[in-house]
Scaffold this active site. Structure first.
Site, mmCIF file in Angstrom:
data_model
loop_
_atom_site.group_PDB
_atom_site.id
_atom_site.type_symbol
_atom_site.label_atom_id
_atom_site.label_comp_id
_atom_site.label_asym_id
_atom_site.label_seq_id
_atom_site.Cartn_x
_atom_site.Cartn_y
_atom_site.Cartn_z
ATOM 1 N N GLN A 139 -8.795 13.719 21.921
ATOM 2 C CA GLN A 139 -9.520 12.610 21.307
ATOM 3 C C GLN A 139 -9.004 11.297 21.885
ATOM 4 O O GLN A 139 -7.798 11.066 21.903
ATOM 5 C CB GLN A 139 -9.282 12.662 19.795
ATOM 6 C CG GLN A 139 -10.226 11.819 18.986
ATOM 7 C CD GLN A 139 -9.920 11.934 17.491
ATOM 8 O OE1 GLN A 139 -9.096 12.735 17.087
ATOM 9 N NE2 GLN A 139 -10.572 11.122 16.694
ATOM 10 N N SER A 175 -3.242 13.651 21.448
ATOM 11 C CA SER A 175 -2.576 14.955 21.558
ATOM 12 C C SER A 175 -3.203 15.754 22.690
ATOM 13 O O SER A 175 -4.421 15.771 22.814
ATOM 14 C CB SER A 175 -2.740 15.772 20.272
ATOM 15 O OG SER A 175 -2.491 14.990 19.156
ATOM 16 N N GLU A 258 -14.228 17.435 8.139
ATOM 17 C CA GLU A 258 -12.992 17.759 7.447
ATOM 18 C C GLU A 258 -13.021 19.210 7.019
ATOM 19 O O GLU A 258 -12.129 19.989 7.296
ATOM 20 C CB GLU A 258 -12.818 16.850 6.239
ATOM 21 C CG GLU A 258 -11.504 17.074 5.541
ATOM 22 C CD GLU A 258 -11.472 16.405 4.192
ATOM 23 O OE1 GLU A 258 -10.394 16.077 3.734
ATOM 24 O OE2 GLU A 258 -12.537 16.237 3.575
#
Lengths: 411, 393
Positions: A139, A175, A258
């Site tokens: 991301q 990440s 989510e």
């Protein structure tokens, strides 16, 4: 054998779990299955660590749709609801057959965003590869100057005459960016528009010249994240996801992912506080009644949080996250700090010094304890969200919300 | 002892919602918080007409009692919904001591004759009752029971503070006899029984001091097994008090949010200041965690380990959360919150008084240590990261 069309999948929870279990028993490599049946943790991990074998398994798993059960039938998934998908995931975890954490961005964020906004070509090119575990994603949202105020990002994308884009800027907290094949990128395409209205979203090929991820050393001493420098990166217009200057709407889709069935159903059970109690027994800290009370308090708080997670899981019929998610996130962040400090107090010398090579786990937990109160939206942002959306308080003023991006103040 | 819970955890049904609306509507009409305040200020124990209406019109006293004892066979969860609504308006009087403490003790003692004699009268609202366990130390422990029962069943000792103890129609007492701790029944007017109302921090609940001097009493249940019944009753009452506290906390949060949306200072609604918003957000977190803990417990079946664990968790978490919430309610109201006329102090008084009933949170956590140790011991034995697989035949 391939799994039946989703309409043929058993309706009852137990039957669905059985069907998935049976499919896994039939399709997992025999030595993998044998190791799982024997409870031989190490043997399974050895198989999973072998890149060739892992890739082969994720290919079989992805073809079945079980790796991405909420995705639509025909687009790599089984069209299951999040509840039913959780049952699938629980079975995968039982057999240690699930996709690893590093696929979170790809499976949880990229896939659903592409499903909603992608062209047919983008879907055909990316979704099967995602489902089968052939691509690793990262991301590229946050920037040094755009943290809580994410829409203030200033990485610039300028369209050229051949319709491709030239991208320059810097991203942070990425990440796996150094290993990733693709990145979810937001860049500013119209600085004359207010900040939310001049952003465009791209699926960036991380192998493009000018993309330079560099490890970012955190306060823990580890480098799990990267900062990513983008210098004259040429991005084809076919990599644009959604309309020009509507990237914020696309990003909302990403940020709203989510509850997706990619984790099992929440339960009330062992948590971090249990581990601390175990440690307190070993170090003798359990004999101190004050520490005991704090440990049991933390235990109670952690269980109450688990109960809240179950309640949220049952209440959320749709996949959309709610402000209640912010309540759980805030509670989790608070608990994490409590446990981080408490852990060090259970060590005989407060975990301030240790013999070479004997670093206690408590040190890592202590140094990582601030993670959840910052990552994914600080606790202050969560409190704003709860206050505004749950309790109806006035929205925090943003004097620059409607100002053209290029005229805003900097700092 | 209560009807088995059939609906899945947190799976609210239409009946649950309907019960909540009915009780909320009735209380809003006849017992809003202003009425609780009025009763407290004049020192009235309760509104007998309302108490009768709760039984006759809605059947609340007997809601969770078995049908053979005149009840409606509902679940503990149903009762939790009722007391949550009562907590919102700080409803006091004999309902909680009778329905949440004395009735569970009678049922746990499993004395068929006593249940048949008294529970139907509790259910129809004609009998109020109190459970008398602690003797000034506030600690719920069999070792702390020093009221004695002699061979002839005469009780001697003192019990205080006892919720509704000075006024209830029936007293259920824990006393130490030759066989150990048993439960005894004493009716008012019995020779040797003196009852005195105590002054209380929380005026919405009356408490009394009982003095017993060779008072004739009727032993119920298995001799020497009374403490087990006390433990069960206390667990039920803990879950119900947690639900009651959730109602009170919800009222505090609503009251405060409403105030922050109307009060202006420095030309702004105070709810637009982050200092106010953030404290409110913390109140909301505490409320929601408490609701989860209270109702997770209410969803377990009494008598199971899960229920005992849930009761202790809810008791520890909710009573501390409620006290902090009541403090924050006054804080965010500023000066007006510090006045006698504002309801905020009533919620604060109730919160602090609740902590002392049913054992303090600190005591509850000390009792939880065994459970916590058992959980930690399991952790050590759980070497494989996933459960062993049963191979289908």
């Amino acid at each position: 054998m391939t799994l039946a069309h989703p309409v043929d999948l058993p309706a009852a929870e137990a039957d669905l779990a059985d069907a998935v279990g049976a499919w896994l028993r039939e399709n997992l490599p025999p030595d993998w299955l044998a190791a799982v049946d024997a409870g031989d943790h190490a043997a399974v991990e050895r198989i999973r660590a072998d890149p060739g074998r892992r890739a082969a398994w994720f290919d079989v798993l992805g073809a079945s749709g079980l790796a991405t059960p909420t995705w639509p039938w025909g687009q790599g998934g089984l069209g299951l609801t999040a509840d039913r998908a959780s049952i699938v995931t629980e079975q995968l975890v039982r057999y240690r057959a699930e996709r690893p954490n590093q696929d979170f961005v790809g499976l949880t964020l990229a896939g659903p965003t592409i499903l909603e906004w992608g062209t047919d070509e983008q879907k055909a090119a990316r979704l099967p590869a995602l489902a089968r575990g052939r691509e690793l994603w990262c991301q590229l949202f946050s920037e040094p100057g755009a943290g809580s105020d994410l829409a203030a990002l200033s990485t610039r994308a300028v369209q050229r005459e051949d319709s491709s884009w030239l991208v320059n800027g810097q991203k942070v907290w990425n990440s796996y960016a150094h290993l990733a094949d693709f990145g979810l990128l937001m860049a500013r395409t119209d600085p004359a528009a207010p900040k939310h209205r001049g952003i465009t979203y791209f699926l960036l090929d991380m192998r493009t010249p000018g993309v330079e991820p560099r490890p970012l050393k955190q306060m823990t001493g580890n480098a799990e994240f990267n900062e990513t420098f983008l210098t004259d990166v040429v991005v084809p217009d076919s990599a644009r996801l959604g309309p020009v200057n509507q990237g914020w709407a696309v990003a909302i889709t990403t940020l709203m992912q989510e509850r997706n069935g990619l984790s099992g159903r929440p339960v009330v059970g062992q948590g971090e506080s249990d581990r601390l109690v175990g440690r307190a027994l070993t170090t003798g800290a359990w004999r101190d009644p004050l520490l005991r009370d704090r440990l049991v308090s933390a235990f109670v708080e952690e269980r109450a949080l688990q109960m809240t997670t179950i309640r949220g899981f049952v209440a959320a019929g749709s996949g959309a996250p709610t402000a209640e998610g912010s309540i759980r996130k805030l509670a989790h962040a608070t608990l994490s700090e409590k446990l981080g400090v408490l852990g060090t107090e259970l060590e005989p010398d407060g975990a301030v010094a240790w013999d070479a090579g004997e670093r206690p786990v408590a040190v890592d937990a202590f140094l990582a304890m601030k993670t959840y109160s910052i990552a994914g939206g600080t606790s202050e942002i969560q409190r704003n969200i709860i206050s505004e959306r749950v309790l109806g308080m006035p929205k925090d003023p943003d004097p620059e919300r409607h100002k053209p991006f290029q005229e805003r103040s900097r700092g | 002892m209560y009807a088995e819970q059939r609906d899945p955890e947190f799976g609210w049904t239409g009946e649950h919602r309907q019960l909540r609306e009915t009780v909320r509507g009735l209380l809003a009409e006849r017992a809003p918080v202003s009425r609780s305040r009025e009763l407290a200020e004049v020192g009235e124990r309760y509104d007998p007409a309302l108490y009768a209406a709760l039984a006759e019109q809605v059947g609340l006293q007997g809601l969770a009692l078995p049908e053979r004892f005149g009840g409606y066979g509902g679940t503990l969860l149903d009762l939790a919904i009722v007391v949550e609504e009562m907590g919102r308006v700080l409803h006091g009087g004999p309902f909680f001591p009778t329905v949440a403490l004395a009735a569970p003790a009678l049922m746990a003692a499993a004395d068929e004759a006593a249940c048949a004699e008294y529970l139907p009268r509790i259910a129809d609202g004609t009998l109020t009752a109190a459970l008398a366990v602690v003797e000034g130390s506030g600690v719920w422990s069999a070792d702390d029971v020093s009221t004695t029962a002699d061979i002839g069943g005469l009780l001697t000792g003192a019990k205080f503070p006892v919720l509704d103890g000075a006024d209830a129609d029936l007293l259920v007492l824990a006393a130490r006899g030759p066989e150990g701790v048993s439960l005894y029944l004493v009716e008012p007017g019995t020779p040797g029984l003196r009852r005195a109302p105590m002054e209380t921090l929380d005026g919405t609940r009356r408490m009394g001091r009982l003095t017993l001097d060779r008072t004739p009493a009727r032993r119920i249940g298995t001799p020497g097994q009374g403490w087990a019944a006390v433990v069960q009753a206390r667990e039920v009452a803990s879950v119900l008090m947690a639900a009651e506290q959730v109602g009170a906390m919800a009222a505090c949060v609503e009251l405060t949010a409403e105030y922050a949306k109307t009060r202006r200072q420095f030309g702004r609604l105070i709810g637009s200041f982050q200092g106010v918003k953030h404290r409110l957000a913390d109140m909301a977190v505490r409320l929601e965690m408490s609701r989860s803990a209270a109702y997770w417990a209410a969803w377990q079946d009494p008598g199971t380990d899960e229920f005992s664990f849930g009761a202790a968790t809810a008791r520890s978490f909710c009573s501390e959360a409620y006290l902090q919430t009541a403090q924050d309610t006054i804080q965010l109201h500023g000066g007006i919150g510090f006045t006698w006329e504002h309801d905020a102090h009533l919620y604060l008084r109730r919160a602090r008084a609740d902590m002392a009933l049913l054992g303090t949170p600190t005591q509850v956590r000390a009792e939880l240590e065994t459970t916590v140790l058992a959980a930690a011991a399991e952790l050590d034995s759980a070497v494989p990261a996933w459960p062993a697989i049963e191979v289908p035949a």
